[in-house]
Design a protein around this motif. Structure first.
Motif, mmCIF file in Angstrom:
data_model
loop_
_atom_site.group_PDB
_atom_site.id
_atom_site.type_symbol
_atom_site.label_atom_id
_atom_site.label_comp_id
_atom_site.label_asym_id
_atom_site.label_seq_id
_atom_site.Cartn_x
_atom_site.Cartn_y
_atom_site.Cartn_z
ATOM 1 N N LEU A 1 -20.097 -2.631 -12.574
ATOM 2 C CA LEU A 1 -20.835 -1.366 -12.652
ATOM 3 C C LEU A 1 -19.948 -0.151 -12.351
ATOM 4 O O LEU A 1 -20.109 0.899 -12.982
ATOM 5 C CB LEU A 1 -22.038 -1.391 -11.715
ATOM 6 C CG LEU A 1 -23.174 -2.323 -12.128
ATOM 7 C CD1 LEU A 1 -24.291 -2.288 -11.111
ATOM 8 C CD2 LEU A 1 -23.681 -1.984 -13.518
ATOM 9 N N SER A 2 -19.017 -0.293 -11.417
ATOM 10 C CA SER A 2 -18.120 0.836 -11.147
ATOM 11 C C SER A 2 -17.190 1.075 -12.336
ATOM 12 O O SER A 2 -16.873 2.225 -12.659
ATOM 13 C CB SER A 2 -17.322 0.613 -9.867
ATOM 14 O OG SER A 2 -16.374 -0.413 -10.026
ATOM 15 N N SER A 3 -16.787 0.019 -13.013
ATOM 16 C CA SER A 3 -15.966 0.182 -14.214
ATOM 17 C C SER A 3 -16.757 0.820 -15.343
ATOM 18 O O SER A 3 -16.234 1.655 -16.084
ATOM 19 C CB SER A 3 -15.407 -1.165 -14.684
ATOM 20 O OG SER A 3 -14.438 -1.625 -13.792
ATOM 21 N N LEU A 4 -18.016 0.442 -15.466
ATOM 22 C CA LEU A 4 -18.865 1.044 -16.490
ATOM 23 C C LEU A 4 -19.082 2.529 -16.203
ATOM 24 O O LEU A 4 -18.974 3.367 -17.104
ATOM 25 C CB LEU A 4 -20.202 0.312 -16.565
ATOM 26 C CG LEU A 4 -21.200 0.815 -17.599
ATOM 27 C CD1 LEU A 4 -20.642 0.660 -19.005
ATOM 28 C CD2 LEU A 4 -22.517 0.060 -17.463
ATOM 29 N N LEU A 5 -19.367 2.851 -14.954
ATOM 30 C CA LEU A 5 -19.580 4.246 -14.580
ATOM 31 C C LEU A 5 -18.322 5.082 -14.793
ATOM 32 O O LEU A 5 -18.380 6.192 -15.340
ATOM 33 C CB LEU A 5 -20.040 4.345 -13.121
ATOM 34 C CG LEU A 5 -20.308 5.746 -12.588
ATOM 35 C CD1 LEU A 5 -21.437 6.406 -13.374
ATOM 36 C CD2 LEU A 5 -20.649 5.683 -11.107
ATOM 37 N N SER A 6 -17.192 4.561 -14.394
ATOM 38 C CA SER A 6 -15.965 5.337 -14.582
ATOM 39 C C SER A 6 -15.591 5.440 -16.061
ATOM 40 O O SER A 6 -15.030 6.452 -16.483
ATOM 41 C CB SER A 6 -14.809 4.775 -13.760
ATOM 42 O OG SER A 6 -14.582 3.440 -14.043
ATOM 43 N N ALA A 7 -15.933 4.432 -16.864
ATOM 44 C CA ALA A 7 -15.654 4.496 -18.305
ATOM 45 C C ALA A 7 -16.425 5.629 -18.969
ATOM 46 O O ALA A 7 -15.920 6.269 -19.900
ATOM 47 C CB ALA A 7 -15.996 3.168 -18.973
#
Length: 187
Positions: free
Chosen positions: A136-142
């Motif tokens: 989820l943090s990778s999705l948000l930062s993407a």
């Protein structure tokens, strides 16, 4: 002469690449200090999930490598003149953005699994939510990094600067700051 614009004897000038690289490295160092300061102030909250400090360096490095490769691919297409019309630009941007998004999610999932297993088997701490936090943090930062990297790559190229000189430090700084903030939001 020792390169384009640099002289040993006589008037000394500095070439364009040196100035571009120096300025982008200065921004990268400044951004790294800001990101590090922000992270130091959040240490207590990050320690709530076991293994987050093990996940964090890998997640930061993953973001830098993935998003820098996006910038490098677009830079190469621009420099080689492969992107002539709006249709070609849109197609290249969408393909590369989709590839980067999928790659970021898959790698963050694998990184989360590795972290979970390491923490479970070494420290006997069962925190399966670390996999979800990673993804989820990778999705948000993407959501933020992909458009910023694409826009900046085109902006730098349009202003007759070399994206290959500037984008590496820029993506590193951007990735550090956005990754820290997105990870904090997922906790």
């Amino acid at each position: 002469f020792l390169g384009d614009g640099m002289r040993i004897l006589g008037k000394t000038t500095v070439d364009k690449d040196f100035l571009e690289i120096s300025f982008s490295e200065l921004i990268s160092i400044t951004g790294g200090v800001i990101a590090g300061t922000f992270l130091v102030n959040l240490v207590d909250g990050i320690g709530l999930i076991g293994g987050l400090f093990i996940l964090f360096p890998g997640l930061l490095e993953m973001h830098v490598n993935i998003y820098w490769s996006l910038s490098a691919r677009l830079s190469n297409l621009l420099i080689l003149g492969k992107l002539r019309g709006k249709r070609e630009i849109r197609r290249a941007v969408l393909r590369n953005a989709f590839a980067v998004l999928v790659l970021a999610l898959v790698v963050s999932f694998i990184l989360g699994l590795i972290t979970y297993n390491f923490v479970y088997f070494i420290f006997s701490i069962n925190t399966p939510q670390i996999v979800l936090v990673s993804v989820l943090s990778s999705l948000l930062s993407a959501v933020f990094e992909i458009p910023l990297v694409i826009y900046t790559t085109f902006w730098v190229f349009r202003h007759r600067l070399d994206p290959e000189d500037i984008m590496g430090p820029y993506v590193t700084t951007l990735g550090d700051i956005i990754s820290i903030i997105s990870l904090v939001f997922m906790i």
